[in-house]
Design a protein around this motif. Sequence first.
Motif, mmCIF file in Angstrom:
data_model
loop_
_atom_site.group_PDB
_atom_site.id
_atom_site.type_symbol
_atom_site.label_atom_id
_atom_site.label_comp_id
_atom_site.label_asym_id
_atom_site.label_seq_id
_atom_site.Cartn_x
_atom_site.Cartn_y
_atom_site.Cartn_z
ATOM 1 N N ASP A 1 30.960 -26.167 3.127
ATOM 2 C CA ASP A 1 30.173 -24.941 3.238
ATOM 3 C C ASP A 1 30.943 -23.742 2.682
ATOM 4 O O ASP A 1 30.377 -22.909 1.967
ATOM 5 C CB ASP A 1 29.793 -24.673 4.696
ATOM 6 C CG ASP A 1 28.805 -25.686 5.248
ATOM 7 O OD1 ASP A 1 28.140 -26.391 4.458
ATOM 8 O OD2 ASP A 1 28.699 -25.775 6.490
ATOM 9 N N ASP A 2 32.224 -23.652 3.017
ATOM 10 C CA ASP A 2 33.050 -22.550 2.511
ATOM 11 C C ASP A 2 33.107 -22.569 0.987
ATOM 12 O O ASP A 2 32.988 -21.535 0.329
ATOM 13 C CB ASP A 2 34.475 -22.623 3.068
ATOM 14 C CG ASP A 2 34.560 -22.278 4.544
ATOM 15 O OD1 ASP A 2 33.569 -21.777 5.118
ATOM 16 O OD2 ASP A 2 35.638 -22.529 5.129
ATOM 17 N N HIS B 1 30.008 -21.262 -0.477
ATOM 18 C CA HIS B 1 29.975 -19.803 -0.343
ATOM 19 C C HIS B 1 30.848 -19.146 -1.418
ATOM 20 O O HIS B 1 30.431 -18.181 -2.060
ATOM 21 C CB HIS B 1 30.438 -19.376 1.047
ATOM 22 C CG HIS B 1 30.655 -17.902 1.170
ATOM 23 N ND1 HIS B 1 29.607 -17.005 1.282
ATOM 24 C CD2 HIS B 1 31.786 -17.161 1.155
ATOM 25 C CE1 HIS B 1 30.093 -15.787 1.339
ATOM 26 N NE2 HIS B 1 31.417 -15.843 1.269
#
Length: 94
Positions: free
Chosen positions: A49-50, A53
């Motif tokens: 997820d990071d 992003h």
Amino acid sequence: MPADLEEKTDRYERMLADALDEAEIGAPAGTPLGETAAECREMAVSYLDDGRHFRETGDPVNALAAYSYGYGWLDAGVRMGLFVVPEETTLFTV
């Protein structure tokens, strides 16, 4: 010739996502090993997820680092026996 940053980031994102699809927790939930495996998996998902992003915000270097760290959590978990993976997989260093 060095690998292109965009190509390498794409490859590592796919590799981490595929590894998450293949690695199944190998111990029952609620047991110490099951809890440790769940935490390792959670870290890998968080790094995926990071990374996504970072890519969305135009930071491919940190995206690649995040994907690499996430994959490292899974690969280490496989080597320690926390996860079960298909025998024919080439995603892990087992």
